[in-house]
Design an enzyme around this catalytic site. Structure first.
Site, PDB file in Angstrom:
ATOM      1  N   ASP A   1      -0.651  16.363  -9.975  1.00  0.00           N
ATOM      2  CA  ASP A   1      -1.971  15.990  -9.463  1.00  0.00           C
ATOM      3  C   ASP A   1      -1.780  14.901  -8.403  1.00  0.00           C
ATOM      4  OD1 ASP A   1      -4.533  15.147  -9.037  1.00  0.00           O
ATOM      5  OD2 ASP A   1      -4.971  14.605 -11.119  1.00  0.00           O
TER       6      ASP A   1
ATOM      7  N   SER B   1      -2.691   7.451 -13.675  1.00  0.00           N
ATOM      8  CA  SER B   1      -1.387   7.940 -13.189  1.00  0.00           C
ATOM      9  C   SER B   1      -0.627   6.870 -12.402  1.00  0.00           C
ATOM     10  CB  SER B   1      -1.588   9.177 -12.310  1.00  0.00           C
ATOM     11  OG  SER B   1      -2.092   8.816 -11.040  1.00  0.00           O
TER      12      SER B   1
ATOM     13  N   LYS C   1     -11.666   4.164  -4.303  1.00  0.00           N
ATOM     14  CA  LYS C   1     -10.382   3.776  -3.703  1.00  0.00           C
ATOM     15  C   LYS C   1     -10.110   2.296  -3.916  1.00  0.00           C
ATOM     16  CE  LYS C   1      -9.262   6.927  -0.231  1.00  0.00           C
ATOM     17  NZ  LYS C   1      -7.949   6.784  -0.758  1.00  0.00           N
TER      18      LYS C   1
ATOM     19  N   LEU D   1       2.922  10.929   4.816  1.00  0.00           N
ATOM     20  CA  LEU D   1       3.102  12.329   5.196  1.00  0.00           C
ATOM     21  C   LEU D   1       3.224  13.243   3.978  1.00  0.00           C
ATOM     22  CD1 LEU D   1       5.871  11.532   7.859  1.00  0.00           C
ATOM     23  CD2 LEU D   1       3.467  11.967   8.347  1.00  0.00           C
ATOM     24  N   GLY D   2       2.552  12.871   2.883  1.00  0.00           N
ATOM     25  CA  GLY D   2       2.603  13.701   1.669  1.00  0.00           C
ATOM     26  C   GLY D   2       4.034  13.872   1.197  1.00  0.00           C
TER      27      GLY D   2
ATOM     28  N   ASP E   1      -3.470   5.908  -2.680  1.00  0.00           N
ATOM     29  CA  ASP E   1      -3.879   4.576  -3.181  1.00  0.00           C
ATOM     30  C   ASP E   1      -2.702   3.865  -3.846  1.00  0.00           C
ATOM     31  OD1 ASP E   1      -6.458   5.023  -2.301  1.00  0.00           O
ATOM     32  OD2 ASP E   1      -7.133   5.851  -4.216  1.00  0.00           O
TER      33      ASP E   1
HETATM   34  P1  ADP Z   1      -3.175  10.814   0.768  1.00  0.00           P
HETATM   35  O1  ADP Z   1      -3.224  11.081  -0.706  1.00  0.00           O
HETATM   36  O2  ADP Z   1      -3.868   9.558   1.180  1.00  0.00           O
HETATM   37  O3  ADP Z   1      -3.517  12.007   1.643  1.00  0.00           O
HETATM   38  P2  ADP Z   1      -0.345  11.444   1.131  1.00  0.00           P
HETATM   39  O4  ADP Z   1      -0.621  12.837   0.686  1.00  0.00           O
HETATM   40  O5  ADP Z   1       0.273  11.273   2.478  1.00  0.00           O
HETATM   41  O6  ADP Z   1      -1.631  10.498   1.062  1.00  0.00           O
HETATM   42  O7  ADP Z   1       0.600  10.800   0.011  1.00  0.00           O
HETATM   43  C1  ADP Z   1       0.911   9.437  -0.032  1.00  0.00           C
HETATM   44  C2  ADP Z   1       2.333   9.261  -0.528  1.00  0.00           C
HETATM   45  O8  ADP Z   1       2.453   9.846  -1.830  1.00  0.00           O
HETATM   46  C3  ADP Z   1       3.391   9.942   0.313  1.00  0.00           C
HETATM   47  O9  ADP Z   1       3.793   9.101   1.377  1.00  0.00           O
HETATM   48  C4  ADP Z   1       4.498  10.204  -0.707  1.00  0.00           C
HETATM   49  O10 ADP Z   1       5.280   9.039  -0.913  1.00  0.00           O
HETATM   50  C5  ADP Z   1       3.727  10.449  -1.996  1.00  0.00           C
HETATM   51  N1  ADP Z   1       3.528  11.895  -2.249  1.00  0.00           N
HETATM   52  C6  ADP Z   1       2.454  12.652  -1.935  1.00  0.00           C
HETATM   53  N2  ADP Z   1       2.619  13.934  -2.320  1.00  0.00           N
HETATM   54  C7  ADP Z   1       3.838  13.999  -2.911  1.00  0.00           C
HETATM   55  C8  ADP Z   1       4.616  15.043  -3.548  1.00  0.00           C
HETATM   56  N3  ADP Z   1       4.151  16.282  -3.655  1.00  0.00           N
HETATM   57  N4  ADP Z   1       5.841  14.719  -4.060  1.00  0.00           N
HETATM   58  C9  ADP Z   1       6.300  13.451  -3.994  1.00  0.00           C
HETATM   59  N5  ADP Z   1       5.636  12.430  -3.418  1.00  0.00           N
HETATM   60  C10 ADP Z   1       4.431  12.689  -2.882  1.00  0.00           C
END
Ligand code: ADP
Length: 412
Positions: free
Chosen positions: A237, A282, A39, A212-213, A243
């Site tokens: 992916d 990436s 990380k 929040l992904g 990060d």
């Molecule tokens: P981590 O990888 O630490 O679990 P997250 O999954 O919350 O973190 O993702 C971090 C950021 O990446 C999110 O706030 C969003 O901006 C982006 N992100 C994650 N997944 C997606 C997705 N499927 N489509 C678009 N953006 C994404």
């Protein structure tokens, strides 16, 4: 003002296997790939590519020069990196065709960070500089105590989460950047509203960014809650999404941008990272994010019936062993959000959805595959515990599998 990432460098070894190896078993991998990881390394590359003057500090082993070369090529200053006589940290990753993975971490040189090295690194940084930390190196609490006493600002990404990181005094931290699962370890709930309330009340000075992904992120401090949507991309992916977000958000903030625009930029950068294979490779460059931003569309939540269809397709594909983790990965959501969504869509938890599916596949086989014994069928649908299956079967059909078979063949 300098930005320094004090963190991990890893060699990631990714083995493609038919299934995750079980205790006592030896299996052969179809292929193995070696990638740069850690990380610390990812976040330093994200900060550098975002345009911040970035220093990377940490320990590598005799076999880690290609990692510092990569950081160097990306513009990070690596002159303070220490080489120790242990091997570089490694991650052994097994990946199965259904997306399931299992990982063994060897900390190696990442755990050679000792007090003496911490002092020598921190002597190069001063009040107002920004120190970026994750939880993959030793002496983390010591680094925080010493940096805090020097009035260096600290951004903490408490990942991977464990008791050690939970014990860190958050009063010493300026920025806390974490995902929903990590937030739930602090506040005991996976609901982001509870997290906001918790951090505002317990740590009013703290600037929290909860990622929040697919749903983007929310910034929380004592006076503000600012939401920002993720951008809609085809997720290839999601490794290094967090990060990339951390590096870009901090870079934008330290360049003097406001919170709202920094969140938006970081969401765009991580959307681009998600749409490409790999971790470090990436992570986009600043110019790419700037160019893409006007064309990106904000993500709007998928309609529930289309989500339901996607979930069913996944369960079918990953049968007999679909996992919540696999489903969340496939749909691009976090596990805790996925669990809530499944409960809403199906009215029952994911484990129940899987049991139902197994039992109905078994019922079909009992009727159509008379050459298979009940035990064969139980093995085929992925049950180790026969009693458990029999109970679940009885609960659904009100009779034993054998009775079901007899009845089925009589009816025809
Ligand atoms: P981590 O990888 O630490 O679990 P997250 O999954 O919350 O973190 O993702 C971090 C950021 O990446 C999110 O706030 C969003 O901006 C982006 N992100 C994650 N997944 C997606 C997705 N499927 N489509 C678009 N953006 C994404």
């Amino acid at each position: 003002m300098k930005t320094v990432v004090f963190g991990s460098c890893n060699i990631d070894l990714v083995y493609s296997v038919d299934h995750i190896v079980t205790p006592g078993e030896t299996i052969a991998a179809g292929s193995v790939e070696r990638h740069p990881g850690g990380k610390g390394l990812n976040q330093a590359i994200a900060l550098s590519r975002a345009g911040s003057e970035t220093y990377f500090c940490g320990c590598i082993g005799y076999d880690g020069k290609f990692l510092t070369d990569l950081l160097d090529v990306n513009g990070a200053d690596v002159t303070l990196v220490k080489q120790t006589d242990k091997g570089t940290g490694q991650a052994f990753i097994q990946v199965a065709p259904n997306g399931e993975n299992s990982i063994v971490i060897y900390h190696g040189a990442n755990y050679d960070v000792d007090r003496e090295y911490v002092e020598s690194v921190l002597s190069h940084f001063h009040e107002g500089d920004l120190l970026v930390l994750q939880n993959e190196i030793s002496s983390l609490r010591y680094i925080i105590d010493r940096a805090y006493s020097k009035k260096i600002r600290i951004a903490l990404n408490p990942s991977p989460f464990d008791d050690n990181v939970k014990g860190i005094d958050l009063r010493k931290i300026t920025y806390l950047i974490l995902n929903e699962v990590e937030a739930s370890y602090y506040c005991g709930s996976d609901d982001e509203r509870d997290a906001a309330e918790y951090f505002k009340k317990e740590y009013p000075h703290l600037r929290v960014v909860l990622t929040l992904g697919k749903r983007g992120c929310v910034y929380i401090d004592k006076d503000n809650e600012i939401r920002s949507s993720a951008f809609s991309v085809e997720a290839v992916d999601t490794t290094a999404a967090g990060d990339t977000f951390t590096g870009y958000f901090l870079s934008q903030m330290t360049k003097g941008n406001d919170v709202r625009s920094s969140l938006k930029f970081a969401n765009a950068a991580s959307a681009l990272a998600v749409s490409k294979e790999g971790a470090a490779p990436s992570i986009p460059y600043f110019s790419e994010v700037k160019k893409a931003l006007p064309h990106l569309k904000e993500f709007s939540e998928d309609k529930e019936d289309s989500l339901l269809k996607k979930a069913e397709k996944y369960v079918e594909k990953a049968f007999p062993s679909p996992t919540l983790e696999g489903l969340a990965g496939e749909l691009g959501y976090s596990e805790s959000y996925m669990a809530r969504l499944i409960k809403k869509l199906y009215g029952k938890p994911f484990s129940k959805v899987v049991i139902d599916k197994r039992v109905s596949v078994a019922a079909e086989l009992l009727k159509t595959r008379l050459d298979m014994s009940v035990s064969d069928i139980i093995g085929h649908i992925g049950y180790n515990n026969e009693n458990f299956f029999r109970k679940a079967f009885y609960a659904k059909y009100g009779m034993s599998p054998l009775e079901f078979r007899k009845k089925g063949t009589k009816d025809e």
